[in-house]
Each structure stands twice: as structure tokens, then as C-alpha cells.
Design a protein around this motif. Structure first.
Motif, PDB file in Angstrom:
ATOM      1  N   GLU A  62      33.988  26.794 -25.290  1.00  0.00           N
ATOM      2  CA  GLU A  62      33.299  28.019 -24.896  1.00  0.00           C
ATOM      3  C   GLU A  62      34.130  28.758 -23.854  1.00  0.00           C
ATOM      4  OE1 GLU A  62      28.832  29.361 -23.542  1.00  0.00           O
ATOM      5  OE2 GLU A  62      29.496  27.309 -23.156  1.00  0.00           O
ATOM      6  N   LEU A  63      34.314  30.048 -24.083  1.00  0.00           N
ATOM      7  CA  LEU A  63      35.085  30.875 -23.162  1.00  0.00           C
ATOM      8  C   LEU A  63      34.170  31.889 -22.493  1.00  0.00           C
ATOM      9  CD1 LEU A  63      38.247  31.518 -25.327  1.00  0.00           C
ATOM     10  CD2 LEU A  63      38.005  29.922 -23.425  1.00  0.00           C
ATOM     11  N   PRO A  64      34.384  32.118 -21.189  1.00  0.00           N
ATOM     12  CA  PRO A  64      33.540  33.086 -20.482  1.00  0.00           C
ATOM     13  C   PRO A  64      33.928  34.524 -20.828  1.00  0.00           C
ATOM     14  CG  PRO A  64      35.155  32.122 -18.995  1.00  0.00           C
ATOM     15  CD  PRO A  64      35.303  31.416 -20.307  1.00  0.00           C
ATOM     16  N   THR A  65      32.977  35.421 -20.673  1.00  0.00           N
ATOM     17  CA  THR A  65      33.239  36.840 -20.856  1.00  0.00           C
ATOM     18  C   THR A  65      33.490  37.465 -19.477  1.00  0.00           C
ATOM     19  OG1 THR A  65      30.906  37.400 -20.673  1.00  0.00           O
ATOM     20  CG2 THR A  65      31.753  36.938 -22.893  1.00  0.00           C
ATOM     21  N   GLU A  66      33.791  38.740 -19.484  1.00  0.00           N
ATOM     22  CA  GLU A  66      34.033  39.438 -18.221  1.00  0.00           C
ATOM     23  C   GLU A  66      32.791  39.404 -17.330  1.00  0.00           C
ATOM     24  OE1 GLU A  66      36.249  41.074 -15.385  1.00  0.00           O
ATOM     25  OE2 GLU A  66      37.037  40.470 -17.334  1.00  0.00           O
ATOM     26  N   ALA A  67      31.608  39.429 -17.940  1.00  0.00           N
ATOM     27  CA  ALA A  67      30.364  39.391 -17.171  1.00  0.00           C
ATOM     28  C   ALA A  67      30.187  38.049 -16.453  1.00  0.00           C
ATOM     29  CB  ALA A  67      29.178  39.642 -18.102  1.00  0.00           C
ATOM     30  N   ASP A  68      30.823  36.983 -16.949  1.00  0.00           N
ATOM     31  CA  ASP A  68      30.703  35.653 -16.347  1.00  0.00           C
ATOM     32  C   ASP A  68      31.785  35.382 -15.299  1.00  0.00           C
ATOM     33  OD1 ASP A  68      28.579  35.005 -18.124  1.00  0.00           O
ATOM     34  OD2 ASP A  68      30.043  34.565 -19.693  1.00  0.00           O
ATOM     35  N   ARG A  69      32.662  36.336 -15.059  1.00  0.00           N
ATOM     36  CA  ARG A  69      33.825  36.120 -14.203  1.00  0.00           C
ATOM     37  C   ARG A  69      33.461  35.616 -12.805  1.00  0.00           C
ATOM     38  NH1 ARG A  69      38.757  40.155 -13.824  1.00  0.00           N
ATOM     39  NH2 ARG A  69      40.198  38.662 -12.921  1.00  0.00           N
ATOM     40  N   GLN A  70      32.509  36.250 -12.160  1.00  0.00           N
ATOM     41  CA  GLN A  70      32.146  35.864 -10.790  1.00  0.00           C
ATOM     42  C   GLN A  70      31.614  34.430 -10.746  1.00  0.00           C
ATOM     43  OE1 GLN A  70      29.244  38.365  -8.973  1.00  0.00           O
ATOM     44  NE2 GLN A  70      29.456  37.407  -6.962  1.00  0.00           N
ATOM     45  N   GLU A  71      30.766  34.084 -11.720  1.00  0.00           N
ATOM     46  CA  GLU A  71      30.195  32.723 -11.765  1.00  0.00           C
ATOM     47  C   GLU A  71      31.281  31.682 -12.015  1.00  0.00           C
ATOM     48  OE1 GLU A  71      26.408  30.465 -13.867  1.00  0.00           O
ATOM     49  OE2 GLU A  71      27.006  32.440 -14.579  1.00  0.00           O
ATOM     50  N   VAL A  72      32.247  32.006 -12.897  1.00  0.00           N
ATOM     51  CA  VAL A  72      33.333  31.073 -13.199  1.00  0.00           C
ATOM     52  C   VAL A  72      34.212  30.884 -11.965  1.00  0.00           C
ATOM     53  CG1 VAL A  72      35.403  30.731 -14.602  1.00  0.00           C
ATOM     54  CG2 VAL A  72      33.318  31.549 -15.672  1.00  0.00           C
ATOM     55  N   GLU A  73      34.499  31.952 -11.259  1.00  0.00           N
ATOM     56  CA  GLU A  73      35.322  31.835 -10.060  1.00  0.00           C
ATOM     57  C   GLU A  73      34.622  31.020  -8.975  1.00  0.00           C
ATOM     58  OE1 GLU A  73      36.251  35.853  -8.986  1.00  0.00           O
ATOM     59  OE2 GLU A  73      37.870  36.001 -10.470  1.00  0.00           O
ATOM     60  N   GLN A  74      33.314  31.136  -8.926  1.00  0.00           N
ATOM     61  CA  GLN A  74      32.555  30.411  -7.901  1.00  0.00           C
ATOM     62  C   GLN A  74      32.428  28.930  -8.250  1.00  0.00           C
ATOM     63  OE1 GLN A  74      28.566  31.858  -7.502  1.00  0.00           O
ATOM     64  NE2 GLN A  74      28.234  30.827  -5.546  1.00  0.00           N
ATOM     65  N   LEU A  75      32.121  28.609  -9.519  1.00  0.00           N
ATOM     66  CA  LEU A  75      31.855  27.226  -9.920  1.00  0.00           C
ATOM     67  C   LEU A  75      33.089  26.500 -10.457  1.00  0.00           C
ATOM     68  CD1 LEU A  75      28.515  27.737 -11.882  1.00  0.00           C
ATOM     69  CD2 LEU A  75      28.776  26.781  -9.592  1.00  0.00           C
ATOM     70  N   GLY A  76      33.939  27.215 -11.123  1.00  0.00           N
ATOM     71  CA  GLY A  76      35.032  26.599 -11.865  1.00  0.00           C
ATOM     72  C   GLY A  76      34.643  26.569 -13.337  1.00  0.00           C
ATOM     73  N   LEU A  77      35.641  26.513 -14.207  1.00  0.00           N
ATOM     74  CA  LEU A  77      35.395  26.625 -15.653  1.00  0.00           C
ATOM     75  C   LEU A  77      34.547  25.474 -16.194  1.00  0.00           C
ATOM     76  CD1 LEU A  77      35.886  28.259 -18.204  1.00  0.00           C
ATOM     77  CD2 LEU A  77      37.985  26.952 -18.558  1.00  0.00           C
ATOM     78  N   ASP A  78      34.869  24.238 -15.832  1.00  0.00           N
ATOM     79  CA  ASP A  78      34.114  23.092 -16.358  1.00  0.00           C
ATOM     80  C   ASP A  78      32.664  23.094 -15.879  1.00  0.00           C
ATOM     81  OD1 ASP A  78      36.248  22.125 -17.809  1.00  0.00           O
ATOM     82  OD2 ASP A  78      36.962  20.828 -16.177  1.00  0.00           O
ATOM     83  N   ALA A  79      32.456  23.381 -14.606  1.00  0.00           N
ATOM     84  CA  ALA A  79      31.090  23.426 -14.081  1.00  0.00           C
ATOM     85  C   ALA A  79      30.312  24.574 -14.724  1.00  0.00           C
ATOM     86  CB  ALA A  79      31.110  23.572 -12.566  1.00  0.00           C
TER      87      ALA A  79
END
Length: 186
Positions: free
Chosen positions: A151-168
Motif C-alpha cells: 500500500e502506498l500513501p497519497t499526497e493527502a496522507d503525507r503529513q501522517e506518513v511523515e509523523q508516523l513513518g511508512l510502516d506504522a
């Protein structure tokens, strides 16, 4: 009924010599084109149930199937034959027995074992054991079953991915899908 109204003709016997009637045949029922603008359910193919059972028995034991497990009395009519779609009325059996005839299958509601069948069919026991084992030993699903490692994040998920990390982030998404499927009890 004319022959134009018949969708499938089943011969009197199969190539191995088993008598084909509504309880010894399984039919493939599919939606087919009836006219240019309508569709209907029709029987499109048939299989001889005693032949299938004999092949299963031979594959399981390596021996030819005994005649007592291939008798017509051991089988029942296919479920759904009396549906409102009427596909069963367009099937003709060469043996003379039709779906409209009374079913002569013995009543299976008797709690006593059928005394006429003295031989125990190992294919039936194996199939039942496999089914029971699968349902009893099935592990309950967890949130990890909903994890998608690709599963790959979208641009809308960018902030959450940066905060948690990709695996989390992937694990959080899997847990949300799990809760949505299981409800609040999860």
C-alpha cells in the motif's frame, strides 16, 4: 412443449452406463441470452453424479467403487430445481424421469443408519473431516490480516506518513480496515 423450448437434453445413460435422471445428474445452471433483449436461467451442461463419485472413490482408495455407493437411491435431486425461473422445465431426460415427476429418493430424515448400505464410504468421511477441521481449527482474523505491505500513501496522507513513518502508517490503515469490518467490538 416443443423441442424449441428445450434448453438441454440429457441422454438415458452416461457413457459408463449409469441411468441419468434428476437425482443422478448435476446440472450447470447459468444466465444465457434468451432473445436479443432478455436473459434467463438455463441448464447448459450436465455431469453424472455416480461417475464423479466413482472417480473420487477410486482416487482416494485406489480401488474401484463398490456398486452400493453408486445406486440411484444414494443421491438426491439438485437443490434449486424448483425455482421460479423455470429452468428445470426446459430440461429433458432420455430416461423418462423428469423434474416434474415425483421424487422417489428415500426419506433421509430417519435417524437410523441406512441398513442397506453396509460399506462405509471413505470419501464421504474424508470430505466431512476436512470440512469440520477447517471450520474448527480456523484462527480468528486479526488486524494483521488486513495489512497490505504494498500500500502506498497519497499526497493527502503525507503529513501522517511523515509523523508516523511508512510502516506504522500501513499498520494504522490495516487496523482501521479491521475495525470497520469487525465493528466496535474490535
Amino acid at each position: 412443449m416443443t423441442t424449441a423450448d428445450v434448453s438441454l437434453i440429457v441422454p438415458a445413460t452416461c457413457p459408463r452406463g449409469h441411468v441419468l435422471e434428476p437425482r443422478t445428474v448435476t446440472l450447470d445452471v447459468r444466465v444465457v441470452q434468451h432473445t436479443k433483449t432478455s436473459r434467463r436461467l438455463d441448464a447448459t451442461a450436465w455431469r453424472c453424479v455416480p461417475c464423479v463419485r466413482a472417480d473420487c472413490y477410486t482416487a482416494h482408495t485406489g480401488e474401484p467403487a463398490p456398486a452400493e455407493i453408486l445406486r440411484a437411491e444414494c443421491f438426491a435431486r439438485q437443490h434449486g430445481w424448483n425455482s421460479t425461473s423455470g429452468w428445470h422445465r426446459r430440461v429433458r431426460f432420455g430416461s423418462g424421469r423428469q423434474f416434474s415427476d415425483r421424487d422417489a429418493t428415500p426419506d433421509k430424515t430417519d435417524k437410523k443408519r441406512n441398513r442397506s448400505m453396509t460399506y462405509r464410504d471413505p470419501t464421504a468421511v474424508a470430505a466431512l473431516s476436512a470440512t469440520v477441521g477447517v471450520t474448527q481449527n480456523r484462527l480468528e482474523t486479526t488486524w494483521r490480516d488486513y495489512l497490505d505491505p504494498d500500500e502506498l500513501p497519497t499526497e493527502a496522507d503525507r503529513q501522517e506518513v511523515e509523523q508516523l513513518g511508512l510502516d506504522a502508517w500501513r499498520e494504522a490503515r490495516a487496523y482501521r480496515r479491521y475495525r470497520a469490518t469487525r465493528g466496535r467490538a474490535a
